[in-house]
Design an enzyme around this catalytic site. Structure first.
Site, PDB file in Angstrom:
ATOM      1  N   THR A 148      33.457  36.287  32.420  1.00 21.97           N
ATOM      2  CA  THR A 148      34.829  35.833  32.730  1.00 21.97           C
ATOM      3  C   THR A 148      35.093  35.782  34.236  1.00 21.97           C
ATOM      4  O   THR A 148      35.946  35.026  34.678  1.00 21.97           O
ATOM      5  CB  THR A 148      35.879  36.756  32.089  1.00 21.97           C
ATOM      6  N   LEU A 411      32.460  40.814  24.857  1.00 18.35           N
ATOM      7  CA  LEU A 411      31.471  40.960  25.932  1.00 18.35           C
ATOM      8  C   LEU A 411      31.809  40.154  27.184  1.00 18.35           C
ATOM      9  O   LEU A 411      30.919  39.789  27.952  1.00 18.35           O
ATOM     10  CB  LEU A 411      30.070  40.564  25.432  1.00 18.35           C
ATOM     11  N   CYS A 412      33.068  39.888  27.430  1.00 16.09           N
ATOM     12  CA  CYS A 412      33.502  39.143  28.628  1.00 16.09           C
ATOM     13  C   CYS A 412      32.743  37.836  28.776  1.00 16.09           C
ATOM     14  O   CYS A 412      32.508  37.380  29.892  1.00 16.09           O
ATOM     15  CB  CYS A 412      33.308  39.960  29.908  1.00 16.09           C
ATOM     16  N   ASN A 413      32.288  37.262  27.681  1.00 11.86           N
ATOM     17  CA  ASN A 413      31.542  36.011  27.772  1.00 11.86           C
ATOM     18  C   ASN A 413      32.014  35.063  26.664  1.00 11.86           C
ATOM     19  O   ASN A 413      31.339  34.878  25.647  1.00 11.86           O
ATOM     20  CB  ASN A 413      30.042  36.298  27.647  1.00 11.86           C
TER      21      ASN A 413
END
Ligand SMILES: *Cc1c(COP(=O)(O)O)cnc(C)c1O
Length: 836
Positions: A148, A411-413
């Site tokens: 992110t 997972l910030c993705n």
């Protein structure tokens, strides 16, 4: 030989074969040798989250601490000897960082900053300011597999686009000479461990001279050397976090290719270290004169505002030396972790259920035997024999009990999750609209995962870390042929039960107060009198505190004296105890003893009355070591406006619950603990006490798990009753011993083998009190006899999701069967853990 030793021996053999193709990887034994000494924090722990942070060694901490004790380090902005010493050390460390990356200090500079995200933001701010200055926009291309922190730049660019690998390849290879733009991508996906070509940066420079490349190297450098020796091919900007490489210090860096650095000078802010001379600090902004002359020179001189984190930079110097001494460089670490990666990937791929379906969905189409394309980080989800998914939060809970540390969730993705879990943009939007947020409990929506499980290795990972993970998956998630005995082992129900124990929790999440024998206790629609009427609130967050975060709360013991109308609270070994009058008019006191404040329970905003007496808040803050205070929730008959969430059976949403998590009353059947404890003993574990379930009413029922079929418990001595609402979902909080506040794996581990529905663990039933016709208030006492009425299994509409029923099958250690779908029609909005 135990199952674990056999598995480990097998994996060891496989690893030896794998290591032959990684010539310098054979240091597993060496790491095993020093791991206990250098990483005492890992004793008994399987740590598989190096992609989030790797771990520091004891010798690094010793070296830093003795350096700081021995030497005097002044602020580098002064000119006295202590200050010059600091400046010297910072200069040397800059060079060491560049050397570590094979980056020639003539061509590269390192800018120290907080972390990778801060490094990325420095670049983004400069681009935005540059475009502002020249009154044009900037184009942004970002890889879909980004963290992110790279995605965030999209909101600053004039035009932005996310490209997958194929389109990124086409993009960097197409010529274009005019527009200014920034292209960013991760060297290694923080989610899947997939690696993207470092050559894109050089190709872009050749084809698009006015474009810049920003490489997010945070994921890659944890285990792998980054080589910037080819200046022509190197990215313009590289962002990384040093704690991900060494575990400590908490510091990040932006590596800048000097030839590309001029655009960074556009940044608008200046202050502290980045000012050369302040010309006229107070003149009017509109007169067009400059405020100050910025420093020029190397990028760090005009980009590091204020005092650099100099103690951290000094620690980084030690981290580089120490790491090199322990591991002999990142090249060897890379080989070691890739070898472990091969082992885990192959082992997980080999896990099959008895019907041959795979247990693990691995989110990569690459293999770590090809380090150009796959690193030692993996994303996955687990599947049941019928192909449906196991919720990743349920895996996290069980893994925590086994002290296996993994990362789960989005997972910030976001791009990676969308691709691998196959969620369309439409589905993402629907999930968001339905209330899904990062980090919450919703792991499956419409049967699809909302994220994944990530495991990742680091320099100090060993064979045992792989073996423990695989053994954990075998133990809980690979279906084995079970001996299912369908006939009940217990005598038929007698239809009569007794109240065995009554407990209230006057202060939410603190110890129980067991109602003494021969005492009648008031019972109302929202539950037992004084149950969860008080709570502790954190002074910083204002949130109602719970035992999940603060297990020590279990040691705070409230008790209620109905004669004196006093709530006393004590906690050994504290000598003093608190005495709180139960009847005080909180709001009209001449000297207000409480003040209203907003707090949160299970996501709901509640208004509580916080005690303003310093003595009270100090007592709790000292006892727990947490800044907090006591608060009271007004015991209005309407439950203060909090109602039961209506996913429970027959819940029309109108049952008041005040501060209780989910329902007015929690009922457990003492008999149901017996088969659980028998199974625990059979595996040489320590039997659990019924108190871990934190119920209000322990029923001495006719046989284990009979409560699954209870509809209603009618008091023989009155015309009131307790209506059962559905099973109670459990989490690993039932592993906290209520006497000592210590955690152990049981009974959660055994329950998850004996009693799961869709991967969720259930024990006990939610309930609500129904008074006789004249009032909604009754009373209850230990020994009260109850008539059980059962759900009519034949006529009940199964779609309405009756309670989790095991039919005529009693569930015991060797007759483990999945019980039928309980009354949970939709995923509960909050963790349904009634450890309040
Ligand atoms: C960890 C990580 C980040 C974020 O790093 P911070 O130190 O939290 O700023 C960004 N990108 C990748 C690939 C990462 O692995």
């Amino acid at each position: 030989m135990t199952e674990y030793t056999a598995l480990r021996a097998d994996l060891k053999q496989r690893l030896e074969v794998i290591e032959r193709s990684f010539p310098s990887a054979c240091y597993n034994a060496r790491v095993e040798d020093f791991r206990e000494r250098e990483y005492p924090q890992l004793n008994g722990v399987t740590y598989l989250d190096h992609a989030a942070t790797t771990l520091y060694s004891a010798s690094l901490i010793d070296a830093v601490s003795s350096d700081l004790k021995k030497n005097l380090f002044g602020n580098p902005h002064s000119l006295c000897p202590s200050s010059l010493e600091t400046t010297k050390r910072i200069q040397d460390t800059r060079v060491r960082v560049l050397e570590l990356l094979n980056a020639d200090p003539e061509h590269f500079d390192v800018v120290f900053c907080g972390n990778t995200t801060a490094a990325i933001k420095l670049v983004a701010d400069a681009f935005a300011a540059h475009c502002d200055n020249v009154k044009s926009g900037f184009e942004y291309k970002v890889h879909t597999d980004s963290h992110t922190s790279l995605v965030g730049i999209r909101s600053m660019a004039t035009n932005s686009e996310a490209l997958d690998s194929n389109r990124m390849h086409t993009f960097v290879n197409s010529k274009q000479i005019n527009e200014v733009g920034l292209m960013a991508y991760p060297a290694q996906s923080n989610m899947t461990g997939q690696r993207h070509p470092l050559s894109w940066a050089g190709t872009l420079r050749r084809n698009r001279p006015r474009w810049y490349s920003l490489l997010d190297a945070a994921g890659l450098v944890t285990t792998t050397p980054l080589d910037l020796s080819d200046v022509a091919a190197a990215p313009d900007f590289v962002a990384l976090s040093f704690y991900k490489m060494f575990g400590y210090p908490d510091l990040g860096g932006l590596i800048v290719r000097k030839a590309s650095s001029s655009i960074l000078q556009s940044r608008k802010y200046f202050g502290g270290g980045t000012v050369s001379f302040v010309v006229n600090p107070f003149h009017h902004a509109s007169d067009g004169l400059p405020h100050a002359i910025r420093k020029s020179g190397d990028p760090h001189e005009y980009l590091e505002d204020g005092t650099v984190p100099f103690h951290s930079i000094i620690a980084l110097d030690h981290a580089i030396s120490d790491h090199n001494r322990l591991y002999g460089g990142f090249k060897r670490i890379s080989q070691h972790t890739q070898a472990l990666g091969c082992l885990v990937l192959d082992s997980l791929n080999a896990r099959k259920h008895t019907n041959g379906t795979p247990v693990v969905d691995l989110y990569t189409d690459k293999h770590p035997n090809d380090p150009d394309h796959q690193g030692a980080t993996f994303a996955l989800n687990l599947r049941k024999p019928d192909g449906s998914f196991v919720g990743f939060n349920d895996v996290l809970k069980l893994a925590s009990v086994r002290d296996i540390h993994i990362r789960t969730g989005g997972l910030c993705n976001p791009g990676g999750v969308t691709k691998w879990v196959n969620l369309s943009e439409q589905e993402m939007r629907e999930n968001f609209a339905a209330g899904k947020r990062c980090g919450d409990e919703w792991d499956l929506m419409n049967g699809k995962p909302t994220g994944a499980i990530r495991i990742s290795f680091g320099a100090m990972s060993t064979l045992d870390d792989v073996a423990r993970l695989v053994s954990f998956i075998d133990e809980f998630y690979v279906e084995k042929r079970r001996h299912v005995n369908a006939t009940a082992l217990f005598p038929p129900s007698s239809n009569v039960a007794r109240v065995g124990k009554i407990s209230i929790y006057p202060v939410k999440s603190c110890a129980a107060f067991d109602i003494p024998a021969n005492t009648s206790w008031k019972i109302m629609a929202q539950g037992l009198e004084y149950d969860r009427e008080f709570c502790l609130i954190h002074k910083g967050t204002g949130k109602v505190m719970d035992m999940k975060m603060y297990p020590k709360m279990a040691l705070i013991r409230p008790s209620i004296d109905l004669d004196t109308q006093i709530l006393s609270i004590s906690c050994k070994p504290a000598l003093t105890s608190l005495r709180i009058p139960l009847h005080e008019n909180l709001s009209t006191h001449s000297h207000p003893i409480t003040k209203k404040c907003n707090s949160k329970v299970c996501g709901d905003i509640v208004v509580v009355q916080a005690y303003s007496d310093k003595w009270i808040s100090e007592w709790f803050s000292d006892t727990l070591g947490i800044p907090c205070t006591l608060a009271r929730y007004p015991s209005a008959p309407d439950g203060g406006g909090r109602y039961m969430k209506n996913h429970l059976r027959q819940g029309n949403g109108e049952i008041p619950i005040a501060l209780r998590n989910e329902s007015p009353i929690l009922v457990v059947n003492r008999e149901s603990l017996n088969p659980v404890n028998e199974a625990i003993s059979a595996s040489a574990g320590k039997a659990s006490d019924i108190s871990v379930f934190r119920s209000n009413i322990v029923i001495d029922g006719p046989k284990p798990f009979d409560e699954d079929k209870w509809l209603q418990l009618e008091f023989r001595n009155s015309s009131s009753s307790i209506q059962l609402l559905g099973p109670c979902r459990r989490c690993h909080m039932i592993c906290i011993d209520q006497m000592t506040a210590e955690r152990s794996p049981e009974p959660f581990v055994t329950l998850s083998k004996l009693r799961t529905v869709n991967g969720k663990v259930y024990f006990g039933q939610h309930g609500t009190f129904i008074g006789d016709s004249s009032s909604q208030i009754g009373s209850i006492k230990v020994g009260d006899e109850l008539d059980i009425s059962y759900i009519d299994l034949d006529t009940s509409d199964t779609d309405s999701g009756e309670s989790c029923s095991s039919g005529s099958t009693a569930i015991t250690a060797d007759t483990a069967v999945d019980i039928t779908e309980p009354a949970v029609k939709q995923e509960p909005a909050q963790p349904s853990c009634v450890l309040q």
